[in-house]
Design an enzyme around this catalytic site. Structure first.
Site, PDB file in Angstrom:
ATOM      1  N   HIS A 127      -1.070  -0.161   5.653  1.00  0.00           N
ATOM      2  CA  HIS A 127      -1.719   0.830   6.481  1.00  0.00           C
ATOM      3  C   HIS A 127      -1.041   2.125   6.703  1.00  0.00           C
ATOM      4  O   HIS A 127      -0.711   2.441   7.727  1.00  0.00           O
ATOM      5  CB  HIS A 127      -2.378   0.374   7.909  1.00  0.00           C
ATOM      6  CG  HIS A 127      -3.156  -0.850   7.658  1.00  0.00           C
ATOM      7  ND1 HIS A 127      -3.724  -1.724   8.600  1.00  0.00           N
ATOM      8  CD2 HIS A 127      -3.571  -1.532   6.496  1.00  0.00           C
ATOM      9  CE1 HIS A 127      -4.285  -2.578   8.218  1.00  0.00           C
ATOM     10  NE2 HIS A 127      -4.310  -2.664   6.761  1.00  0.00           N
TER      11      HIS A 127
ATOM     12  N   GLN B 118       0.941  -1.151  -0.099  1.00  0.00           N
ATOM     13  CA  GLN B 118      -0.023   0.100   0.002  1.00  0.00           C
ATOM     14  C   GLN B 118       0.939   1.168  -0.089  1.00  0.00           C
ATOM     15  O   GLN B 118       0.186   2.405   0.191  1.00  0.00           O
ATOM     16  CB  GLN B 118      -0.974  -0.099   1.204  1.00  0.00           C
ATOM     17  CG  GLN B 118      -1.867  -1.053   1.227  1.00  0.00           C
ATOM     18  CD  GLN B 118      -2.708  -1.291   2.535  1.00  0.00           C
ATOM     19  OE1 GLN B 118      -2.575  -0.541   3.510  1.00  0.00           O
ATOM     20  NE2 GLN B 118      -3.480  -2.382   2.583  1.00  0.00           N
TER      21      GLN B 118
END
Ligand SMILES: [Ca+2]
Length: 374
Positions: free
Chosen positions: A153, A90
């Protein structure tokens, strides 16, 4: 003569079918009641979009490139001067917003996953000045602590409040979720700093010795949406739950938003998280949540004059379902929800100066879509 006429007819037919086809592609899906026009494509995993005063768009690409796209969809070469990012999972080059005083300063703010010592990384925020084909005078104003060896995250949406302070959403990095509940770190927190990265004197934890002073709120998971409500002036955020339990919150100073103690989600594949509870004394309830998860990213309040039927609404992108989610609000409550199928993972949602909404799709052939009600 006959042959020429046939040729002309064939050419006209081809042109006609091309027009019909492109309308079909741009306007799909018909049942969505959404008018969709593709502005640009060929972007690689675009993450965020910010409109410049001249109508052009600054766009980040996750691999670490910043580009300018003009209204006709022409994509510039990557701007020079972008720091190196950890492009993994991510992570990458993430959000971008303009300085509220951009006309004077030419300054932009952006977030990214920053490489740190020993193979770790963390969310960082920098500002720099936008020049013709580069950004200059870069200064890093926030570095999430501690660095973590994870590709998950990062959070990292940016939102300027009317008082000039900057909110930064910082994810809990996946492997460190318990630390979202402790105040000696920036994991699973909303951060509030000045435009130079200093701590505002009225931050909620400045007087506590055991807390980092840049913290605004805590107990968050991974927030990929943040925007200032233009009517109340308050910060609104959304965050990914685990399996189920994506939330919208209105983070207030010093409050605990519960992760991972309370959640409406469960472990991936099933099973309780912690005690499997959804409420607890001293922890805030979300104002809205989704089960199953929509995987929200990007967030825009609609306050343009162009589409009165959208006035006062909040729009959120869904990665998982490839949708644009429309929420009708009354003050701080969500009254109803409507979904529009986009057919592609929606990474960002912004209101354009022309009163349309602009979406980014998270793909190797990432697109900018201009949408309005049909
Ligand atoms: Ca929560």
């Amino acid at each position: 003569m006959i042959k020429l006429r046939h040729l002309l007819l064939a050419a006209l037919l081809a042109l006609f079918s091309l027009v019909v086809y492109s309308n079909y592609v741009e306007g799909k899906p018909a049942q969505s009641a959404l008018d969709v026009k593709r502005i640009a494509h060929g972007l690689q995993q675009p993450w965020a979009l910010a409109f410049l005063p001249d109508g052009r768009m600054l766009v980040t690409e996750k691999p670490g490139r910043l580009r300018i796209v003009d209204a006709a969809g022409k994509i510039s070469a990557p701007l020079a001067g972008v720091p190196s990012v950890v492009f993994k999972g991510q992570g990458g080059l993430l959000d971008v917003v303009l300085d509220p005083q951009f006309a004077k300063t030419r300054r932009i703010y952006f977030s990214y996953s920053e490489p740190r010592a020993d193979g770790a990384n963390g969310t960082a925020v920098a500002h720099a000045e936008l020049a013709q084909d580069r950004i200059e005078n870069l200064k890093v104003i926030f570095r999430q602590q501690p660095a973590i060896k994870s590709d998950k995250h990062f959070g990292s949406r940016l939102a300027f409040a009317a008082d000039g302070n900057l909110f930064v959403t910082a994810g809990e990095r996946g492997s460190a979720m318990q630390q979202a509940q402790t105040l000696d770190n920036d994991l699973g927190k909303v951060i509030r700093v000045t435009r130079e990265g200093d701590v505002p004197a009225d931050n909620p934890f400045v007087i506590r010795k055991d807390a980092r002073p840049e913290l605004w709120s805590y107990g968050h998971r991974n927030l990929q949406g943040a925007a200032i409500n233009p009517w109340s002036g308050k910060l609104w955020t959304h965050e990914h739950g685990p399996q189920g339990g994506d939330e919208i919150n209105i983070p207030q100073a010093g409050r605990n938003y519960g992760w991972p103690i309370i959640t409406y989600g469960e472990q991936y594949g099933g099973g309780k998280i912690g005690e499997g509870i959804t409420k607890k004394e001293g922890m805030e309830q979300p104002i809205y949540y989704w089960v199953p998860s929509i995987a929200p990213s990007g967030m825009a309040f609609y306050n343009a004059a162009r589409f009165p039927q959208w006035q006062g609404n909040l729009f959120v992108g869904s990665l998982k379902f490839g949708q644009l989610v429309r929420l009708q609000l009354k003050d701080d409550k969500v009254l109803s929800e409507q979904r529009f199928d986009i057919g592609r993972r929606v990474r960002d949602v912004r209101q354009g100066p022309d009163g349309y909404l602009y979406l980014l799709t998270d793909e190797s052939d990432g697109q900018i879509l201009r949408v309005g009600p049909r």
